[in-house]
Design a protein around this motif. Structure first.
Motif, short mmCIF file in Angstrom:
data_model
loop_
_atom_site.label_atom_id
_atom_site.label_comp_id
_atom_site.label_asym_id
_atom_site.label_seq_id
_atom_site.Cartn_x
_atom_site.Cartn_y
_atom_site.Cartn_z
N ALA A 207 -0.95 17.66 1.44
CA ALA A 207 -1.60 16.68 0.45
C ALA A 207 -2.18 15.59 1.39
CB ALA A 207 -0.83 15.93 -0.49
N GLY A 208 -3.28 14.82 1.15
CA GLY A 208 -3.72 13.67 1.47
C GLY A 208 -3.86 12.57 0.71
N LEU A 209 -3.45 11.20 1.00
CA LEU A 209 -3.59 10.28 0.06
C LEU A 209 -4.22 8.91 0.71
CD1 LEU A 209 0.47 10.05 -0.45
CD2 LEU A 209 -1.20 11.23 -2.03
N ASP A 210 -5.06 8.57 -0.02
CA ASP A 210 -6.11 7.46 0.37
C ASP A 210 -6.01 6.40 -0.38
OD1 ASP A 210 -8.16 5.68 1.05
OD2 ASP A 210 -9.40 7.55 1.49
N VAL A 211 -5.75 5.06 -0.09
CA VAL A 211 -5.63 4.04 -0.71
C VAL A 211 -6.81 3.12 -0.77
CG1 VAL A 211 -3.00 3.39 -0.52
CG2 VAL A 211 -4.72 2.54 1.14
N GLY A 212 -7.85 3.60 -0.10
CA GLY A 212 -9.21 3.18 -0.13
C GLY A 212 -9.41 1.84 0.66
N ALA A 213 -8.45 1.41 1.12
CA ALA A 213 -8.39 0.20 2.03
C ALA A 213 -7.62 0.06 3.25
CB ALA A 213 -7.89 -1.13 1.18
N PRO A 214 -7.74 -0.53 4.01
CA PRO A 214 -6.86 -0.44 5.32
C PRO A 214 -5.24 -0.33 4.79
CG PRO A 214 -8.45 -2.12 5.58
CD PRO A 214 -8.43 -1.72 4.28
N LEU A 215 -4.84 0.62 5.62
CA LEU A 215 -3.21 0.70 5.12
C LEU A 215 -2.24 -0.26 5.42
CD1 LEU A 215 -1.61 3.10 4.08
CD2 LEU A 215 -1.30 3.88 6.13
N TRP A 216 -2.72 -1.16 6.52
CA TRP A 216 -2.14 -2.55 6.66
C TRP A 216 -3.25 -3.27 7.03
CZ3 TRP A 216 -0.52 1.75 9.69
CH2 TRP A 216 -1.07 1.62 11.16
N ASP A 217 -3.15 -4.63 7.10
CA ASP A 217 -4.14 -5.59 7.59
C ASP A 217 -4.28 -5.46 8.95
OD1 ASP A 217 -3.70 -6.90 5.19
OD2 ASP A 217 -2.27 -8.43 6.01
N GLY A 218 -5.91 -5.28 9.06
CA GLY A 218 -6.50 -5.02 10.46
C GLY A 218 -6.58 -3.55 11.08
N ALA A 219 -5.86 -2.58 10.16
CA ALA A 219 -5.89 -1.21 10.36
C ALA A 219 -7.17 -0.53 10.15
CB ALA A 219 -4.60 -0.57 9.56
N VAL B 57 4.39 10.34 6.38
CA VAL B 57 2.82 10.02 6.09
C VAL B 57 2.32 9.37 7.18
CG1 VAL B 57 2.99 10.03 3.63
CG2 VAL B 57 3.81 8.21 4.57
N PRO B 58 2.06 10.07 8.46
CA PRO B 58 1.28 9.15 9.63
C PRO B 58 -0.22 8.87 9.19
CG PRO B 58 1.29 11.72 9.75
CD PRO B 58 2.08 11.57 8.43
N PRO B 59 -0.36 7.73 9.43
CA PRO B 59 -1.82 7.08 9.41
C PRO B 59 -3.04 8.11 9.85
CG PRO B 59 -0.40 5.46 10.36
CD PRO B 59 0.36 6.91 10.46
N ALA C 208 -5.84 6.39 5.06
CA ALA C 208 -5.39 7.35 4.40
C ALA C 208 -4.22 7.88 5.07
CB ALA C 208 -6.45 8.43 4.14
N VAL C 209 -3.31 8.82 4.49
CA VAL C 209 -2.17 9.38 5.19
C VAL C 209 -2.41 10.84 5.08
CG1 VAL C 209 -0.85 7.61 5.54
CG2 VAL C 209 -0.52 8.57 3.54
N PRO C 210 -2.09 11.85 5.58
CA PRO C 210 -1.77 13.14 5.42
C PRO C 210 -0.36 13.26 5.20
CG PRO C 210 -2.04 13.13 7.76
CD PRO C 210 -2.22 11.59 7.10
N VAL C 211 0.09 14.00 4.10
CA VAL C 211 1.62 14.39 3.87
C VAL C 211 2.02 15.62 4.68
CG1 VAL C 211 3.26 14.67 2.16
CG2 VAL C 211 1.29 13.40 1.43
N GLY C 212 2.95 15.11 5.63
CA GLY C 212 3.45 15.96 6.49
C GLY C 212 4.87 16.57 6.04
N ALA C 213 5.37 17.23 6.92
CA ALA C 213 6.74 17.77 6.93
C ALA C 213 7.80 16.89 6.97
CB ALA C 213 6.99 19.04 7.97
N ARG D 235 0.71 -1.17 -0.12
CA ARG D 235 -0.13 -0.16 0.01
C ARG D 235 0.88 1.18 -0.04
NH1 ARG D 235 -2.38 -4.08 3.65
NH2 ARG D 235 -4.15 -4.91 2.34
N LEU D 236 2.05 1.11 0.77
CA LEU D 236 2.91 2.35 0.59
C LEU D 236 3.35 2.62 -0.64
CD1 LEU D 236 3.90 4.76 2.59
CD2 LEU D 236 5.82 3.17 3.28
N ALA D 237 3.84 1.39 -1.39
CA ALA D 237 4.34 1.40 -2.70
C ALA D 237 3.29 2.16 -3.69
CB ALA D 237 4.93 0.31 -3.02
N THR D 238 1.94 1.77 -3.47
CA THR D 238 0.88 2.13 -4.21
C THR D 238 0.91 3.81 -4.18
OG1 THR D 238 -0.28 0.43 -4.02
CG2 THR D 238 -1.47 2.36 -4.59
N LEU D 239 1.12 4.22 -2.91
CA LEU D 239 1.07 5.85 -2.67
C LEU D 239 2.24 6.63 -3.25
CD1 LEU D 239 -0.23 5.97 0.99
CD2 LEU D 239 -1.52 6.42 -0.98
N ALA D 240 3.34 5.77 -3.28
CA ALA D 240 4.75 6.39 -3.80
C ALA D 240 4.57 6.42 -5.29
CB ALA D 240 5.62 5.60 -3.29
#
Length: 181
Positions: free
Chosen positions: A124-136, A159-161, A140-145, A105-110
């Protein structure tokens, strides 16, 4: 309905040293290892029409850092025009426990700048549309400093969850300390 995009292919990638000959990726990988120590794992994800994105895992005491390697291969642009100069970045996700199912999922965002022609930067905000990891409960993640210093004109935004209906996430800086985002 037409079929959707081909799912990413996750492959185990042995360490080949220094970004597979790409000078930017070589500099990025050496820089990240300098700050976070030796990697404790790596996975490569390939998307149709793009080059492989690696996700490196760094175990650092009670936290695990995941850093993409490949997003900075080419500058990001807001259109389909290939630029030779422009912003470059790699994503940094820091978690309290290892969650290796986040790799794909992180590779998908990248890969989104190469696939969708978007520029990713703080705010920016990034959303994979599914849990970021299994069971999460995070999709989505906001793009931070950036948490790491730049190298070779590459930035490292955090990119904190982000929980859909939860409180703001707590981010742990890779270089120590804790702060609210």
């Amino acid at each position: 309905t037409p079929p959707g995009p081909a799912p990413p292919r996750v492959v185990a990638v042995p360490w080949v040293g220094g970004g597979n000959g790409d000078p930017v990726l070589t500099a990025v990988e050496q820089h990240v290892v300098q700050f976070l120590g030796p990697e404790s794992g790596r996975a490569g994800v390939s998307f149709l029409g793009t080059e492989r994105i690696d996700v490196l895992r760094f175990a650092a005491g009670d936290v695990t850092h995941y850093v993409t390697l490949g997003m900075s291969r080419t500058p990001m642009s807001g259109d389909s025009e290939l630029l030779t100069d422009g912003p470059r970045a790699e994503l940094v996700l820091t978690l309290r426990t290892a969650q290796d199912s986040v790799l794909r999922r992180l590779a998908t965002l990248a890969a989104s700048p190469a696939i969708e022609g978007v520029v990713i930067g703080p705010g920016a905000g990034l959303d994979v549309g599914a849990p970021l990891w299994d069971g999460a409960r995070f999709t989505a993640v906001p793009v931070g400093a950036p948490n790491l210093p730049d190298v070779a004109r590459v930035r490292f935004p955090s990119v904190p969850p982000l929980a859909p209906d939860g409180p703001p996430p707590r981010e742990i800086s890779p270089l120590g300390g804790q702060r609210s985002t």
